[in-house]
Design an enzyme around this catalytic site. Structure first.
Site, PDB file in Angstrom:
ATOM      1  N   ASP A 256       6.084 -12.917  -5.850  1.00  0.00           N
ATOM      2  CA  ASP A 256       5.273 -11.803  -5.539  1.00  0.00           C
ATOM      3  C   ASP A 256       3.654 -12.416  -5.222  1.00  0.00           C
ATOM      4  O   ASP A 256       3.109 -12.223  -6.143  1.00  0.00           O
ATOM      5  CB  ASP A 256       5.202 -10.770  -6.713  1.00  0.00           C
ATOM      6  CG  ASP A 256       4.522  -9.522  -6.504  1.00  0.00           C
ATOM      7  OD1 ASP A 256       4.228  -9.181  -5.516  1.00  0.00           O
ATOM      8  OD2 ASP A 256       4.425  -8.761  -7.629  1.00  0.00           O
TER       9      ASP A 256
ATOM     10  N   GLU B 240       4.193  -4.498   3.982  1.00  0.00           N
ATOM     11  CA  GLU B 240       4.197  -2.922   3.581  1.00  0.00           C
ATOM     12  C   GLU B 240       3.311  -2.444   4.662  1.00  0.00           C
ATOM     13  O   GLU B 240       2.401  -2.635   5.555  1.00  0.00           O
ATOM     14  CB  GLU B 240       3.080  -3.101   2.412  1.00  0.00           C
ATOM     15  CG  GLU B 240       2.782  -1.849   1.769  1.00  0.00           C
ATOM     16  CD  GLU B 240       2.840  -1.772   0.106  1.00  0.00           C
ATOM     17  OE1 GLU B 240       2.384  -0.908  -0.527  1.00  0.00           O
ATOM     18  OE2 GLU B 240       2.970  -2.987  -0.464  1.00  0.00           O
TER      19      GLU B 240
ATOM     20  N   LYS C 227       7.957  -2.441   3.279  1.00  0.00           N
ATOM     21  CA  LYS C 227       7.520  -1.713   2.105  1.00  0.00           C
ATOM     22  C   LYS C 227       6.935  -0.321   2.562  1.00  0.00           C
ATOM     23  O   LYS C 227       6.135  -0.117   3.290  1.00  0.00           O
ATOM     24  CB  LYS C 227       6.736  -2.557   1.446  1.00  0.00           C
ATOM     25  CG  LYS C 227       7.269  -3.590   0.657  1.00  0.00           C
ATOM     26  CD  LYS C 227       6.276  -4.618   0.120  1.00  0.00           C
ATOM     27  CE  LYS C 227       6.133  -4.205  -1.532  1.00  0.00           C
ATOM     28  NZ  LYS C 227       5.342  -5.060  -2.243  1.00  0.00           N
TER      29      LYS C 227
ATOM     30  N   THR D 109       8.316   0.972  -2.550  1.00  0.00           N
ATOM     31  CA  THR D 109       7.396   0.460  -3.646  1.00  0.00           C
ATOM     32  C   THR D 109       6.784   1.679  -4.395  1.00  0.00           C
ATOM     33  O   THR D 109       6.810   2.947  -4.037  1.00  0.00           O
ATOM     34  CB  THR D 109       6.696  -0.658  -2.962  1.00  0.00           C
ATOM     35  OG1 THR D 109       5.675  -1.141  -3.503  1.00  0.00           O
ATOM     36  CG2 THR D 109       5.627   0.173  -1.984  1.00  0.00           C
TER      37      THR D 109
ATOM     38  N   PHE E 208       7.594  -0.368 -10.708  1.00  0.00           N
ATOM     39  CA  PHE E 208       6.614  -1.185 -11.220  1.00  0.00           C
ATOM     40  C   PHE E 208       6.490  -1.338 -12.782  1.00  0.00           C
ATOM     41  O   PHE E 208       5.887  -0.379 -13.642  1.00  0.00           O
ATOM     42  CB  PHE E 208       5.298  -0.375 -10.717  1.00  0.00           C
ATOM     43  CG  PHE E 208       4.987  -1.400  -9.270  1.00  0.00           C
ATOM     44  CD1 PHE E 208       5.852  -1.692  -8.521  1.00  0.00           C
ATOM     45  CD2 PHE E 208       3.677  -0.950  -8.908  1.00  0.00           C
ATOM     46  CE1 PHE E 208       5.595  -2.010  -7.139  1.00  0.00           C
ATOM     47  CE2 PHE E 208       3.280  -1.624  -7.385  1.00  0.00           C
ATOM     48  CZ  PHE E 208       4.415  -2.136  -6.626  1.00  0.00           C
TER      49      PHE E 208
END
Length: 328
Positions: free
Chosen positions: A17, A99, A135, A159, A181
């Site tokens: 990440d 993303e 994403k 996400t 998350f």
């Protein structure tokens, strides 16, 4: 005795990440994921200045000398995350997540256009769809966009996911994977209750565990990738999750810690569990989202945070364009 990272890799696909390519080289993950904050941070590191400058110069060449610095920066901005993604794919054998602009989170058509542009850029570089995850924020509008994209062969990573309602909607849309998350859920509960949480009682761990077994019980193909961890305890409690995306600092801690890591999430146990199925439509989604204060707060906060990172990145690029003009 083996270190915890090597043992984790035997249960779970480990994803890095970060936008820091050197960290990806060090920990050898299968996949890598980025977000606007990580790309903005990486873009300010001296070792990646050439990636930024190449994007800006390409945009200037495409638009011509009549274009303003701001127009050049905006064009380069659209290609920068992909530029980092292409570099990352020179290292990882699997996939990179890139993303969609977070400011499009409530815009289905805008998300579709941005996602198609991202995949077109990768394809133009000779990178096939199976190496890319686009994403998209787990709003109802984002999930509906992802459903269409998946039918087009564009694989999606949903996400900013904080609640079971989001996860169910994603699974019904047949998205490739979701990113709940964990750490941000923990943050909210610590602030809301004033309590600390550890191990399996961590509310972020509880949320991912619930989603994991819901998916496996009902046979959904969508994979679960825990994300946004605050400590290695959260990670080890989710050993066995389909994927886990982990920041370099925590990868280092796992790699330098020896011990026995037991399997915590076991898909083979899901079939025997007593789990009620929740039919999902927009009305149900909206009602569950409104009722879940944590998910409502953190989704909007996450969108706002990523949007601000993009605004800051655009300003950084505009400043750099001006510097390059002077240099030329």
């Amino acid at each position: 005795m083996a270190n915890l990272l090597d043992q984790l890799k035997s249960y779970t696909t480990v994803v890095s990440d970060t936008g820091d390519i050197n960290s990806i080289k060090k920990y050898k993950p299968t996949d890598a994921t980025t977000n606007p904050s990580l790309i903005a941070a990486a873009a300010q590191m001296p070792e990646y200045q050439s990636i930024v400058d190449d994007c800006l110069l390409a945009a200037r060449k495409q638009l011509g000398t009549a274009a303003t610095d701001e127009q050049v920066a905006a064009a380069a901005f659209k290609s920068l995350a992909v530029a980092f993604g292409k570099k990352i794919l020179e290292i990882v054998p699997g996939r990179v997540s890139t993303e969609v602009d977070a400011r499009l989170s409530f815009d289905t058509e805008g998300t579709l256009a941005a996602a198609r542009d991202i995949i077109a850029q990768y394809n133009a570089a000779g990178i096939t769809n199976d190496h890319v995850l686009v994403k998209v924020a787990s709003t109802w509008e984002g999930i509906k966009a992802a459903e269409i994209l998946e039918k087009e062969g564009i694989h999606c990573n949903l996400t900013l996911l904080f609640g079971l309602h989001q996860a169910i909607a994603c699974a019904e849309a047949k998205v490739t994977l979701i990113s709940p998350f964990v750490g941000r859920i923990l943050d909210w509960y610590k602030k809301d209750t004033g309590k600390d949480y550890h191990g399996a009682e961590d509310p972020g761990v509880e949320s991912v565990t619930e989603i994991f077994y819901y998916y496996k019980h009902f046979g959904y193909k969508t994979q679960v990738m825990g994300a946004s961890f605050r400590n290695t305890g959260e990670i080890t409690e989710l050993a066995g999750c389909d994927l886990l995306t982990i920041a370099p600092k925590l990868l280092e801690e796992l790699q330098t810690t020896e011990g026995t890591l037991p399997l915590k999430l076991d898909a083979s146990k899901a079939a025997a569990m007593n789990i009620d199925k929740i039919p999902m439509d927009k009305a149900t989604f909206d009602a569950m989202h409104e009722k879940n204060r944590m998910a409502k707060d953190k989704l909007q906060e996450g969108i706002d945070g990523f949007s601000k990172a993009l605004v800051d990145l655009e300003a950084l690029l505009a400043k750099r364009v001006a510097e390059l003009n002077v240099a030329v």
